[in-house]
Design an enzyme around this catalytic site. Structure first.
Site, PDB file in Angstrom:
ATOM      1  N   ARG A   1     -15.181  46.090 -16.155  1.00 25.78           N
ATOM      2  CA  ARG A   1     -14.496  45.437 -15.037  1.00 25.78           C
ATOM      3  C   ARG A   1     -12.987  45.423 -15.231  1.00 25.78           C
ATOM      4  NH1 ARG A   1     -18.822  40.732 -13.255  1.00 25.78           N
ATOM      5  NH2 ARG A   1     -20.549  42.156 -13.119  1.00 25.78           N
TER       6      ARG A   1
ATOM      7  N   SER B   1     -19.179  37.982  -7.612  1.00 26.25           N
ATOM      8  CA  SER B   1     -19.053  37.578  -9.006  1.00 26.25           C
ATOM      9  C   SER B   1     -17.584  37.255  -9.294  1.00 26.25           C
ATOM     10  CB  SER B   1     -19.547  38.718  -9.902  1.00 26.25           C
ATOM     11  OG  SER B   1     -19.487  38.335 -11.241  1.00 26.25           O
TER      12      SER B   1
ATOM     13  N   GLU C   1     -12.596  37.616 -12.441  1.00 24.88           N
ATOM     14  CA  GLU C   1     -12.739  39.050 -12.186  1.00 24.88           C
ATOM     15  C   GLU C   1     -11.939  39.432 -10.939  1.00 24.88           C
ATOM     16  OE1 GLU C   1     -16.127  42.337 -11.060  1.00 24.88           O
ATOM     17  OE2 GLU C   1     -16.755  40.361 -11.655  1.00 24.88           O
TER      18      GLU C   1
END
Length: 196
Positions: free
Chosen positions: A21, A96, A192
Site C-alpha cells: 500500500r 480500508s 492508508e
C-alpha cells in the site's frame, strides 16, 4: 501528468517504488502528479496463486475448492469483501482507512510477550505485519459510534458516516483510534487514505 505544467511523464514499475500500500505517489512525489492511465503486465499461464492471506483459504475451503483457479480466488476475495465491507451506496465509508503496521521482529517480540493473542503475518526474515483491524477491534472501536461518525460493525478498518458527519469528525475518530492503539499496544498505525 505533472500538476504544475501538465507535462506527461511515464513511470516505470521500478520508479513507482511499489510496496505494501505504498508507492512514490504517496511519498516522494505526493500531490505532484495526476495518474491518467496505467499499464499492467499479467501472466497468461503458470500463475502464482497466493491463498495464504486473510480469509481466502477458508473461503475456498467453504466452497470445497482445493485447486483454485484465478477466478476462484477472485470470487473468494469478492465474497469476503462483500461480507465485511459496507456498500457505499447504502452507508458512506472510507473503505480500508488504516494500513496494517509492519514491525521489526525484534520490536514485535517484545509487544507479543505482553499480548500473546496478537495476530501477525511474517513479511520477511526481519519483519512481521500486524492486522490493524485486530488492534482496533481489541481496543474496543469495532462498531463504535461518535455521533454520525464511527467504525463499521463488521470491519474495524472501515470508518463510516451514518448520515451527517463532517470530514473533520471522521478524521477525529481516526486520530482517537491511532492515539489509543499507540497507548495500548505501543504500535503506530498509519492512515492508508490520503487526506486532502
Amino acid at each position: 501528468m505533472k500538476i504544475t505544467n501538465q507535462e506527461m511523464k511515464t513511470f516505470t514499475k521500478e520508479e513507482c517504488h511499489f510496496g505494501y500500500r505504498e508507492s512514490v505517489f504517496k511519498n516522494e512525489v505526493k500531490d505532484q502528479y495526476i495518474i491518467t492511465s496505467v499499464v499492467y503486465k499479467l501472466t497468461k499461464h503458470s500463475h502464482k496463486i497466493n491463498i495464504s492471506y486473510g480469509d481466502i483459504a477458508s473461503e475456498l475451503a467453504k466452497n470445497n475448492i482445493t485447486n483454485p483457479t484465478l477466478k476462484d480466488v477472485s470470487n473468494a476475495v469478492i465474497a469476503i469483501r462483500q461480507s465485511k465491507l459496507p456498500d457505499p451506496k447504502e452507508l458512506g465509508n472510507s473503505g480500508s482507512f488504516f494500513k496494517n503496521p509492519i514491525l521489526l521482529k525484534s520490536d514485535f517480540e517484545k509487544i507479543h510477550q505482553q499480548f500473546p493473542e496478537m495476530k501477525y503475518y511474517e513479511v520477511s526474515a526481519t519483519e512481521v505485519k500486524v492486522p490493524a483491524g485486530w488492534l482496533i477491534e481489541q481496543a474496543g472501536f469495532k462498531g463504535k459510534r461518535f455521533g454520525d461518525a464511527g467504525v463499521h460493525k463488521n470491519q474495524a478498518l472501515v470508518l463510516v458516516n451514518y448520515g451527517n458527519a463532517t470530514g473533520q469528525e471522521i478524521l477525529e475518530v481516526a486520530k482517537t483510534i491511532q492515539t489509543t492503539i499507540f497507548k495500548t499496544f505501543g504500535i503506530q498505525i498509519e492512515a492508508e487514505v490520503n487526506v486532502i
